[in-house]
Design a protein around this motif. Structure first.
Motif, PDB file in Angstrom:
ATOM      1  N   LEU A 146      -7.436  10.293  -1.845  1.00 33.66           N
ATOM      2  CA  LEU A 146      -7.859  10.392  -0.449  1.00 33.66           C
ATOM      3  C   LEU A 146      -9.245  11.017  -0.341  1.00 33.66           C
ATOM      4  O   LEU A 146     -10.063  10.623   0.476  1.00 33.66           O
ATOM      5  N   LYS A 160      -5.428  -3.300   7.433  1.00 38.17           N
ATOM      6  CA  LYS A 160      -6.608  -2.830   6.710  1.00 38.17           C
ATOM      7  C   LYS A 160      -6.161  -2.085   5.469  1.00 38.17           C
ATOM      8  O   LYS A 160      -6.041  -0.871   5.485  1.00 38.17           O
ATOM      9  N   VAL A 209      -8.146   1.802  -4.937  1.00 35.21           N
ATOM     10  CA  VAL A 209      -8.669   1.885  -3.579  1.00 35.21           C
ATOM     11  C   VAL A 209      -9.369   0.569  -3.260  1.00 35.21           C
ATOM     12  O   VAL A 209     -10.187   0.082  -4.032  1.00 35.21           O
ATOM     13  N   GLU A 210      -9.004  -0.003  -2.090  1.00 33.87           N
ATOM     14  CA  GLU A 210      -9.531  -1.318  -1.713  1.00 33.87           C
ATOM     15  C   GLU A 210     -11.009  -1.197  -1.320  1.00 33.87           C
ATOM     16  O   GLU A 210     -11.442  -0.185  -0.768  1.00 33.87           O
ATOM     17  N   GLU A 212       0.818  -1.206   0.000  1.00 35.24           N
ATOM     18  CA  GLU A 212       0.000   0.000   0.000  1.00 35.24           C
ATOM     19  C   GLU A 212       0.854   1.258   0.000  1.00 35.24           C
ATOM     20  O   GLU A 212       2.006   1.239   0.411  1.00 35.24           O
ATOM     21  N   LYS A 244     -10.643   6.406  -7.862  1.00 37.15           N
ATOM     22  CA  LYS A 244     -10.542   5.113  -7.190  1.00 37.15           C
ATOM     23  C   LYS A 244      -9.538   4.184  -7.862  1.00 37.15           C
ATOM     24  O   LYS A 244      -8.900   3.370  -7.220  1.00 37.15           O
ATOM     25  N   ASN A 297      -5.811   0.008   2.248  1.00 36.79           N
ATOM     26  CA  ASN A 297      -6.648   1.078   1.717  1.00 36.79           C
ATOM     27  C   ASN A 297      -6.256   1.430   0.282  1.00 36.79           C
ATOM     28  O   ASN A 297      -6.915   1.037  -0.673  1.00 36.79           O
ATOM     29  N   ILE A 298      -5.142   2.159   0.134  1.00 40.60           N
ATOM     30  CA  ILE A 298      -4.724   2.533  -1.219  1.00 40.60           C
ATOM     31  C   ILE A 298      -3.658   1.533  -1.676  1.00 40.60           C
ATOM     32  O   ILE A 298      -2.505   1.611  -1.275  1.00 40.60           O
TER      33      ILE A 298
END
Lengths: 339, 118, 158
Positions: A298, A180, A336-337, A18, A303, A182-183
C-alpha cells in the motif's frame, strides 16, 4: 486446451482477482517483535479474555476476518465463502470460527502453507466467476499447537537450536473484483509434496526448504521469469536455518535468490526473543503478509511479491511412528496494477 | 565430605543426562525412562548399592535412584515373601514418593493454570 | 517388483542421510560445555540440599529410611509447586538435565500435563493426563523391578 494453465503447475488469473482488504491479529510476543506496529491488533494477553487457548485462537481468527471485511467494505452477506484453516485436529479453530458467520465455509489443511493455499483457492473461485468475494484466512496459536504437537506449557525442557516458535497470530484477506484493479493476484503455482527424509520434528526449516525451492523453481520456469522480476520472494516459515539452506540450495541450482528472498519466520521475531530458529505456524505467513507486507504494498515500497507459504505435513502419529516429515509449498504472485 | 561426594556424583549423573539430550535426539521422557531402568538394572547386578553407600543423596535423588529403590524393594521383599514379594516390593518401597507426586500434583493442577511462555 | 521397491527405499534412505548431513552444517550446535556445566552445578546442588535436609531429619531422631523418604516427598512437592507458579519451565530452560534428571523432573512431568489439560475435565483431563509423561517411567521401572525380583528369587533358590 486449457486457457488458465501455464507450464507444469502454474495457474493464471485472467480476470484480475484483487485483494480488497486484510486483517491481522497477533499475540503478545509477536507484538513485541520488530513488526509489532505493522499489525492491526496486538493482544495484551494471549488468552484474549477467553477460558481456553482454543477459544482465544477462534476469537483471534474471527477478529482478523471481521477486520479484513471491514477494510474491504464488504458486509457478511456479500461474502460468498470463507476458506480457512489452522493447525489443530479437525481444524477446530477454523470450523468453530465459521460457526459464527452466515457464510459457506471451506476448511483446508496445509499445515503452515495454509494461507497461500486458501488465497489460491479464493482467487480461483473469484477468477472463475464462482464467487463475488471470498475470505481467505489462516491462524495458529502457540499454546494450542504446543499442547497438541509437543509438550505441556509448564513442562521443563530445553528447546534445541533448530526449534521454531509457533506464532500466535491470525491473518485474513478479502479477495474480490472491482472496476479499477489495484493489488491484483496474477498467478499461482501449486506445490507438490517433497520429502527430503528429515525425521527430527525440530528440524522443520530443513524439512520444508526443498519443497520451497521446488515450487519457486517451477514457478519461475513456468512463467519464464527471473527471481529479479519480483521485488520480494517471501517464504512462509523456513526460519533462519531453512532460509540459509534454501539460499544455498538455490545457488547450486543456478538461481540467485539472495537479493529478493525473505522469510516470514525470520521477520516476525528479534534474535534476542529466544525463539531460536524463528517463527512458524499458519499464522506466521498469514499475519506477516496481511499485516506488514500488505502495508508495504500500500505504501508503494513493494510492487511485485511472490508469497510462498511453506508447510511441514507431519502429525503427532507420524512422528511417533518414526516417519519422515513431508514438506509442501504453494506460491501466489501479488502485483500492483499499472506498472 | 559426604556433601562433596553427593555434589560430585549427583552432578555427574545430571551431566550424563544433559549429554544424552544434546548429542542424541532423545526427548526428556525417554531419558527419564532410560535412567530409571538403568538404575534398576545396575541395582539388580549389585553395582548401584556401592554408589549409594558412597554418595548418599547424590545417588538416590537423581532418577537412577528411583530405579534403585524399585529394584531394591523387589529384591528385599523376595527374600521374605517369595514370588509375591517380586510383585509387591518395588511399589511398596517407592509408595510414599509416587503417592505424594500423584496427590500433590493433582491438587496443584486443580489450583494453578499454565501460563504462556515468553 | 518387490526388489525394485526395496531398492527405491534404499535409495531414499541414502538421500535422506546425505541431506541430513548437508543440513547439519547450517544448524548451530547446542552449547555443549556450558549446558553440561549448568546441569552439573544445579543437579549437584539439589543432591546436596537433599542430603542436608536428610541429615537434619536424622538429627531429630528419624530413621534413615524414613528421612530419605521424607526428603523425596519434599523435593517432589516443591518441584510441583514451582511448576504450579510457572517457574519450573524457566529453571529447566536454564539448568536442563540439572533439574530434569533428579526426582524433580519426574514430579514436573506429572503435574505439567495435568495442569495443561484441566479444561478437558478433572477425570479424563487432569486425571488421565497426570500419567502421559510419567506413565512410561512407572510402567518400565516397575516391570523391570518385578523381573529383577523374580531373577533374584530363582538365583537364591538355586
Amino acid at each position: 486446451m486449457l486457457n488458465n494453465k501455464l507450464g507444469k503447475h502454474t495457474v493464471i488469473f485472467n480476470n484480475k482477482p484483487e485483494i480488497l482488504g486484510t486483517g491481522s491479529v497477533v499475540g503478545v510476543k509477536e507484538g513485541e517483535g520488530p513488526l509489532g506496529k505493522r499489525f492491526d491488533v496486538v493482544l495484551e494477553d494471549d488468552t484474549y479474555n477467553e477460558k481456553t487457548w482454543e477459544k482465544a485462537e477462534i476469537k483471534m481468527l474471527s477478529e482478523a476476518i471481521l477486520l479484513s471485511m471491514k477494510k474491504a467494505g464488504k458486509a457478511e452477506k456479500e461474502i460468498d465463502a470463507i476458506i480457512s484453516g489452522d493447525l489443530l485436529n479437525q481444524l477446530m479453530s477454523a470450523s468453530f470460527t465459521a460457526r459464527d458467520f452466515d457464510v459457506p465455509f471451506i476448511g483446508i489443511y496445509g499445515a503452515c502453507s495454509t494461507m497461500t493455499e486458501s488465497m489460491i483457492l479464493g482467487s480461483v473461485l473469484v477468477d472463475g466467476g464462482y464467487a463475488e468475494n471470498v475470505v481467505s484466512a489462516a491462524s495458529s496459536h502457540f499454546c494450542t499447537s504446543e499442547r497438541q504437537f509437543r509438550n505441556p506449557l509448564e513442562h521443563g525442557n530445553q528447546r534445541p537450536p533448530a526449534a521454531q516458535w509457533t506464532a500466535t497470530a491470525s491473518g485474513s484477506v478479502v479477495i474480490g473484483r472491482t472496476n479499477k484493479p489495484n493489488i491484483v493476484l496474477t498467478c499461482a503455482t501449486l506445490g507438490k509434496v517433497v520429502d527430503p527424509g528429515i525425521t527430527d520434528a525440530h528440524q522443520m526449516g530443513a524439512a520444508m526448504a526443498p519443497a520451497a525451492l521446488d515450487t519457486i523453481h517451477t514457478h519461475l520456469s513456468d512463467t519464464n521469469r527471473d527471481p529479479g522480476y519480483y521485488d520480494l520472494i517471501l517464504t512462509g516459515d523456513l526460519g533462519h536455518i531453512g532460509k540459509d539452506i534454501l539460499l544455498d540450495m538455490s545457488k547450486n541450482r543456478g538461481l540467485d535468490l539472495e537479493k529478493v528472498h525473505m522469510d516470514c519466520g525470520v521477520l516476525l521475531y528479534d534474535k534476542d526473543q529466544d525463539t531460536h530458529s524463528g517463527g512458524s505456524g499458519c499464522g506466521c505467513s498469514a499475519s506477516v503478509f496481511a499485516g506488514h507486507i500488505y502495508r508495504e504494498i500500500l505504501e508503494g515500497k513493494l510492487k511485485k511479491v511472490l508469497l510462498v507459504s511453506t508447510g511441514a505435513l507431519l502429525s503427532t502419529t507420524s512422528t511417533l511412528q518414526g516417519d519422515s516429515i513431508p514438506g509442501i509449498a504453494h506460491a501466489i504472485a501479488i502485483e500492483v496494477e499499472g506498472n | 565430605m559426604d556433601y562433596l561426594w553427593a555434589f560430585l556424583i549427583g552432578g555427574l549423573i545430571c551431566v550424563i543426562g544433559q549429554l544424552l539430550m544434546d548429542f542424541t535426539k532423545l526427548t526428556p521422557p525417554r531419558i527419564l525412562v532410560i535412567f530409571v531402568v538403568s538404575g534398576a538394572i545396575l541395582t539388580g547386578l549389585g553395582l548401584y548399592q556401592p554408589i549409594v553407600d558412597f554418595a548418599k543423596s547424590g545417588a538416590t535423588v537423581p532418577l537412577p535412584g528411583f530405579g534403585y529403590l524399585l529394584a531394591k524393594g523387589a529384591m528385599d521383599a523376595v527374600k521374605i515373601d517369595g514370588f509375591m514379594g517380586a510383585l509387591v516390593g518395588g511399589l511398596k518401597e517407592t509408595a510414599a514418593g509416587i503417592t505424594a507426586a500423584i496427590v500433590f500434583g493433582y491438587i496443584i493442577a486443580l489450583i494453578f493454570s499454565p501460563k504462556p511462555l515468553r | 517388483m518387490a526388489k525394485k521397491k526395496k531398492q527405491k527405499e534404499q535409495e531414499r534412505k541414502e538421500q535422506a542421510k546425505a541431506y541430513e548431513k548437508y543440513v547439519k552444517q547450517f544448524t548451530p550446535n547446542p552449547k555443549y560445555f556450558s549446558n553440561a556445566f549448568k546441569a552439573f552445578v544445579v543437579g549437584g546442588l539439589i543432591c546436596v540440599i537433599a542430603l542436608y535436609i536428610q541429615n537434619l531429619f536424622m538429627a531429630q531422631g528419624m530413621v534413615k529410611k524414613d528421612a530419605a523418604t521424607a526428603v523425596t516427598v519434599i523435593l517432589v512437592c516443591s518441584a510441583q509447586l514451582l511448576t504450579g507458579i510457572g517457574w519450573f519451565d524457566s529453571i529447566a530452560r536454564f539448568a536442563g538435565a540439572g533439574v530434569i534428571v533428579p526426582i524433580t523432573g519426574f514430579a514436573n512431568s506429572m503435574v505439567s500435563p495435568a495442569m495443561e489439560f484441566k479444561k478437558e475435565g478433572l477425570v479424563l483431563g487432569s486425571g488421565a493426563k497426570l500419567f502421559t509423561l510419567a506413565g512410561p517411567v512407572l510402567v518400565c521401572g516397575i516391570s523391570v523391578s518385578v523381573i529383577i525380583g523374580i531373577i533374584h528369587l530363582l538365583i537364591n533358590k538355586g
